[in-house]
Motif scaffolding. Structure first.
Motif, PDB file in Angstrom:
ATOM      1  N   VAL A  40      -2.639  21.368  12.479  1.00  0.00           N
ATOM      2  CA  VAL A  40      -2.287  22.068  13.559  1.00  0.00           C
ATOM      3  C   VAL A  40      -3.095  23.047  14.112  1.00  0.00           C
ATOM      4  CG1 VAL A  40      -0.422  23.842  14.237  1.00  0.00           C
ATOM      5  CG2 VAL A  40       0.093  21.901  12.323  1.00  0.00           C
ATOM      6  N   GLY A  41      -3.545  23.117  15.402  1.00  0.00           N
ATOM      7  CA  GLY A  41      -4.412  23.960  16.046  1.00  0.00           C
ATOM      8  C   GLY A  41      -4.145  24.119  17.358  1.00  0.00           C
ATOM      9  N   GLU A  42      -4.879  24.995  18.511  1.00  0.00           N
ATOM     10  CA  GLU A  42      -4.714  25.115  19.528  1.00  0.00           C
ATOM     11  C   GLU A  42      -6.174  24.665  20.307  1.00  0.00           C
ATOM     12  OE1 GLU A  42      -1.342  28.208  20.660  1.00  0.00           O
ATOM     13  OE2 GLU A  42      -3.264  29.015  20.159  1.00  0.00           O
ATOM     14  N   VAL A  43      -6.054  24.146  21.507  1.00  0.00           N
ATOM     15  CA  VAL A  43      -7.122  23.943  22.312  1.00  0.00           C
ATOM     16  C   VAL A  43      -7.034  24.678  23.645  1.00  0.00           C
ATOM     17  CG1 VAL A  43      -8.757  22.259  23.328  1.00  0.00           C
ATOM     18  CG2 VAL A  43      -7.625  21.677  21.071  1.00  0.00           C
ATOM     19  N   MET A  44      -8.000  25.205  24.062  1.00  0.00           N
ATOM     20  CA  MET A  44      -7.977  25.836  25.461  1.00  0.00           C
ATOM     21  C   MET A  44      -9.132  25.032  26.144  1.00  0.00           C
ATOM     22  SD  MET A  44      -9.274  29.718  26.933  1.00  0.00           S
ATOM     23  CE  MET A  44      -8.087  30.470  25.719  1.00  0.00           C
ATOM     24  N   PHE A  45      -8.770  24.641  27.579  1.00  0.00           N
ATOM     25  CA  PHE A  45      -9.546  23.832  28.336  1.00  0.00           C
ATOM     26  C   PHE A  45      -9.653  24.655  29.537  1.00  0.00           C
ATOM     27  CE2 PHE A  45      -7.053  20.671  25.888  1.00  0.00           C
ATOM     28  CZ  PHE A  45      -8.127  19.701  25.860  1.00  0.00           C
ATOM     29  N   ALA A  46     -10.878  24.990  29.926  1.00  0.00           N
ATOM     30  CA  ALA A  46     -11.239  25.721  31.379  1.00  0.00           C
ATOM     31  C   ALA A  46     -10.858  24.574  32.314  1.00  0.00           C
ATOM     32  CB  ALA A  46     -12.911  26.065  31.399  1.00  0.00           C
ATOM     33  N   PRO A  47     -10.631  24.973  33.653  1.00  0.00           N
ATOM     34  CA  PRO A  47     -10.250  24.435  34.868  1.00  0.00           C
ATOM     35  C   PRO A  47     -10.999  23.051  34.813  1.00  0.00           C
ATOM     36  CG  PRO A  47     -10.098  26.649  35.361  1.00  0.00           C
ATOM     37  CD  PRO A  47     -10.791  26.460  34.032  1.00  0.00           C
ATOM     38  N   GLY A  48     -10.488  21.921  35.032  1.00  0.00           N
ATOM     39  CA  GLY A  48     -11.274  20.630  35.144  1.00  0.00           C
ATOM     40  C   GLY A  48     -11.937  20.044  33.905  1.00  0.00           C
ATOM     41  N   THR A  49     -11.582  20.578  32.751  1.00  0.00           N
ATOM     42  CA  THR A  49     -12.181  20.161  31.457  1.00  0.00           C
ATOM     43  C   THR A  49     -11.201  19.072  30.680  1.00  0.00           C
ATOM     44  OG1 THR A  49     -13.392  22.094  31.173  1.00  0.00           O
ATOM     45  CG2 THR A  49     -12.951  20.891  29.264  1.00  0.00           C
ATOM     46  N   ARG A  50     -11.665  18.245  30.234  1.00  0.00           N
ATOM     47  CA  ARG A  50     -10.871  17.061  29.588  1.00  0.00           C
ATOM     48  C   ARG A  50     -11.824  16.597  28.438  1.00  0.00           C
ATOM     49  NH1 ARG A  50     -13.665  16.074  34.472  1.00  0.00           N
ATOM     50  NH2 ARG A  50     -14.387  13.974  34.489  1.00  0.00           N
ATOM     51  N   VAL A 104      -6.704  27.144  33.685  1.00  0.00           N
ATOM     52  CA  VAL A 104      -6.921  27.025  32.216  1.00  0.00           C
ATOM     53  C   VAL A 104      -5.595  26.301  31.710  1.00  0.00           C
ATOM     54  CG1 VAL A 104      -7.076  28.245  29.878  1.00  0.00           C
ATOM     55  CG2 VAL A 104      -8.220  29.039  31.988  1.00  0.00           C
ATOM     56  N   MET A 105      -5.812  25.543  30.738  1.00  0.00           N
ATOM     57  CA  MET A 105      -4.528  24.756  29.971  1.00  0.00           C
ATOM     58  C   MET A 105      -4.955  24.996  28.623  1.00  0.00           C
ATOM     59  SD  MET A 105      -3.395  22.226  28.125  1.00  0.00           S
ATOM     60  CE  MET A 105      -4.671  20.489  28.283  1.00  0.00           C
ATOM     61  N   ILE A 106      -3.894  25.507  27.991  1.00  0.00           N
ATOM     62  CA  ILE A 106      -3.913  25.644  26.430  1.00  0.00           C
ATOM     63  C   ILE A 106      -2.507  24.957  25.850  1.00  0.00           C
ATOM     64  CG2 ILE A 106      -3.544  27.235  24.545  1.00  0.00           C
ATOM     65  CD1 ILE A 106      -4.658  29.448  26.325  1.00  0.00           C
ATOM     66  N   HIS A 107      -2.998  23.839  24.748  1.00  0.00           N
ATOM     67  CA  HIS A 107      -1.876  23.154  24.067  1.00  0.00           C
ATOM     68  C   HIS A 107      -2.165  23.374  22.621  1.00  0.00           C
ATOM     69  CE1 HIS A 107      -4.572  20.126  22.832  1.00  0.00           C
ATOM     70  NE2 HIS A 107      -4.724  19.421  23.969  1.00  0.00           N
ATOM     71  N   THR A 108      -0.975  23.361  21.961  1.00  0.00           N
ATOM     72  CA  THR A 108      -1.010  23.290  20.536  1.00  0.00           C
ATOM     73  C   THR A 108      -0.785  21.863  20.002  1.00  0.00           C
ATOM     74  OG1 THR A 108       0.322  25.404  20.408  1.00  0.00           O
ATOM     75  CG2 THR A 108       0.285  23.880  18.294  1.00  0.00           C
ATOM     76  N   ALA A 109      -1.816  21.375  19.226  1.00  0.00           N
ATOM     77  CA  ALA A 109      -1.932  20.106  18.806  1.00  0.00           C
ATOM     78  C   ALA A 109      -1.678  20.060  17.400  1.00  0.00           C
ATOM     79  CB  ALA A 109      -3.383  19.613  19.007  1.00  0.00           C
ATOM     80  N   ILE A 110      -0.727  18.925  16.951  1.00  0.00           N
ATOM     81  CA  ILE A 110      -0.007  18.719  15.674  1.00  0.00           C
ATOM     82  C   ILE A 110      -0.329  17.326  15.313  1.00  0.00           C
ATOM     83  CG2 ILE A 110       1.947  18.779  14.420  1.00  0.00           C
ATOM     84  CD1 ILE A 110       3.211  20.510  16.423  1.00  0.00           C
TER      85      ILE A 110
END
Length: 133
Positions: A40-50, A104-110
């Motif tokens: 379980v963790g979170e990832v923060m993506f700057a705009p346009g990042t993939r 920005v997009m932040i998601h929790t990944a499980i």
């Protein structure tokens, strides 16, 4: 976009450059061990990042916390998932995810059943794929 100081205060660390186009940061909560077979963790993506195309040995569940997540499975259209939404990615499905161009997009990944493998990284996502063309 958050400042470098805000990102540090939030507990995020730079993500490995080789798996992302653009800037991303990670914050880990749970690592697989003898008792807990999950990540379980979170990832923060700057705009346009993939991130790069990749697969997982078992399900990956993404909970979108902030922004708009761009998500695509190989051969399918780019989907836009708003904050509060989720994706349940089945084992072996080739896919990528990232932030919309303007936020920005932040998601929790499980990642469950970690013994089956957490991630198999592949090629970067082209601008054409990211833009849905």
């Amino acid at each position: 976009m958050y400042s470098d100081q805000e990102i540090e205060i939030m507990g995020f660390l730079p993500a490995p450059d080789e798996y992302f186009t653009g800037k991303a940061w990670v914050k880990n909560y749970v690592f697989p061990d003898a008792e807990t077979d999950a990540y379980v963790g979170e990832v923060m993506f700057a705009p346009g990042t993939r991130n790069n195309w990749h697969t997982h040995g078992s399900n990956q569940i993404l909970l979108i916390r902030e922004g708009v997540c761009y998500y695509q499975e190989e051969g399918g259209p780019v989907q836009q998932i708003e904050a509060g939404g989720f994706v349940n990615i089945l084992p072996g499905i080739k896919h990528w995810h990232g932030a919309s161009p303007d936020s920005v997009m932040i998601h929790t990944a499980i990642g469950i059943n970690a013994e089956k493998g957490l991630v198999n990284w592949m090629d970067p996502v082209s601008d054409e794929d990211y833009n849905g063309k």
